[in-house]
Design a protein around this motif. Sequence first.
Motif, PDB file in Angstrom:
ATOM      1  N   ASN A  76       2.420   8.869  -8.167  1.00  0.00           N
ATOM      2  CA  ASN A  76       1.232   8.147  -7.103  1.00  0.00           C
ATOM      3  C   ASN A  76       1.891   7.761  -5.838  1.00  0.00           C
ATOM      4  O   ASN A  76       1.314   7.052  -5.143  1.00  0.00           O
ATOM      5  N   ASP A 103       2.815   7.428  -2.488  1.00  0.00           N
ATOM      6  CA  ASP A 103       2.046   7.657  -1.026  1.00  0.00           C
ATOM      7  C   ASP A 103       2.960   8.830  -0.305  1.00  0.00           C
ATOM      8  O   ASP A 103       4.115   8.682  -0.138  1.00  0.00           O
ATOM      9  N   SER A 125      -0.665   5.573  -3.804  1.00  0.00           N
ATOM     10  CA  SER A 125      -1.979   6.156  -3.364  1.00  0.00           C
ATOM     11  C   SER A 125      -2.972   6.347  -4.917  1.00  0.00           C
ATOM     12  O   SER A 125      -2.172   6.549  -5.762  1.00  0.00           O
ATOM     13  N   SER A 126      -4.249   6.597  -4.837  1.00  0.00           N
ATOM     14  CA  SER A 126      -4.776   7.070  -5.975  1.00  0.00           C
ATOM     15  C   SER A 126      -4.460   8.228  -6.491  1.00  0.00           C
ATOM     16  O   SER A 126      -4.580   8.795  -7.537  1.00  0.00           O
ATOM     17  N   ARG A 183       0.864  -1.138   0.093  1.00  0.00           N
ATOM     18  CA  ARG A 183      -0.114  -0.190  -0.042  1.00  0.00           C
ATOM     19  C   ARG A 183       0.884   1.261   0.060  1.00  0.00           C
ATOM     20  O   ARG A 183       0.724   2.321   0.781  1.00  0.00           O
TER      21      ARG A 183
END
Length: 443
Positions: free
Chosen positions: A335, A337, A296-297, A293
């Motif tokens: 993208n 994070d 991020s979008s 993860r």
Amino acid sequence: MKRTKSLQKTLGVGLTLGVALLWVLALVVAVTVLRDRMNEMFDSALAETAQRIMPLAVVEIINSEPPGQLQNIMPFAAHDEYFIYLVRDNSGAVLLKSHNADPAVFKPDFQTGFSSSASHRFYGASAVQDTLHIQVAEPLSQRQEALREMVFTLVWPLAILIPLCFFGTWVFVRYSLRHVLAFSEAIKSRDGGDLSPIQNHNLPAEVNTIAESLNDLLQRLRRAMELEHAFTANSAHELRTPIATALAQIQRLQQTLPAGSSQEQASKIETSIRKLSRLSEKLMQLAKAEGGRLLSSERHDLISLLRLIVEEFRRSYANAVIHLNVPDNESFMSNLDADAFAILVQNLLDNAIKHGHEGKPIEIQFSAQGTLRIINHADVIPAEKLTQLHRRFVRSNSQAEGSGLGLAIADAIVSGVGATMTIHSPAVNRIDGFEVRINFSGI
Ligand SMILES: Nc1ncnc2c1ncn2[C@@H]1O[C@H](COP(=O)(O)OP(=O)(O)OP(=O)(O)O)[C@@H](O)[C@H]1O
Ligand SMILES: [Mg+2]
């Protein structure tokens, strides 16, 4: 590494060779059978001709004036003679011959039935109480020519068959293996951190078992890694409160203790608790970095984030000289994070301040192409040690405090998002120093 053989190529070559071999085998059998049949037919025509000519020749010889005179049968029109013949009496004198029959071709001694010389096939028959003998000859070149033509007719399709068979097998095998190729492409294209199951629809039964075992293995690996990350993260999180409580208590205790050895002991305990606190913080960061993860979008501008982080460091380390060099009025959207980027840069800057020569400037650059470079002055680290530094708990002989997790955290983030990190010592184009380069392009 041993080179693996392509199934497509092996089948293509194997099947083509097999077909060609079978074709040649069939050709040899066919030519042998046909040659025998052809010889039988030619022989039968030869015998038939001899038997037809004989009565005519006898009449011709008996009516000749004077008797015993050589008669040459003149052709009606110019033509090639496949058969030539000669009629002789018992003394061997030639009484009658076809228009271009050369007596030298015939055997001097008469033989009834079939016989052969190097160049001709003969058939001999006698009449008038064995006083007249006819020999009909046929050149063997006729039969050889017919055989050659037959072999050529059967061989030339091979020239088309071989490339056609190879191409056909190639295309067919590729078509049959399309799902296997897609499966192998799916494995190849995924990055090291992706442990999700691989799509294995429509795979042939022979390969499907391998695909299922592989997906099973991936699932077990994913579960084991999730457990490990969860354990690290939970332990570090659970340690936070007791460590903070212990730190607060020791600070309160220090205030009540008289100056002297007890004070010193209390401050040693405080240092140890601070180290423990930093270690648990790093373990939390490592668990986050390895837990995935990291993308991020939303897209963030890494250059603005870098400016903020550097500002914070300048405030916290007033003595540190940090030069930030980023393209003016430009952004680099990614993208990645924002938290992960902050953890990454903090660890690298922390290293540059902690392990770099004191008072010497630290250079931070971020190019428009997305390459981050952090360069500081430091003693050169031997190459064999340098290649190990990204591993957990590995340190060089640095006097500064630390647990050897900073570069491992950075490496986990970088490889988790598919970026690349290189470590250089001495720094590029310098004789000493330490440089970390990370390329974020495409993320
Ligand atoms: N910028 C740097 N300059 C010089 N040496 C460095 C630099 N960064 C890392 N190193 C060397 O690499 C080793 C490993 O770095 P790493 O960040 O993994 O651990 P650490 O800084 O020692 O501990 P931690 O980061 O856990 O506090 C360091 O101990 C140091 O010897
Ligand atoms: Mg570090």
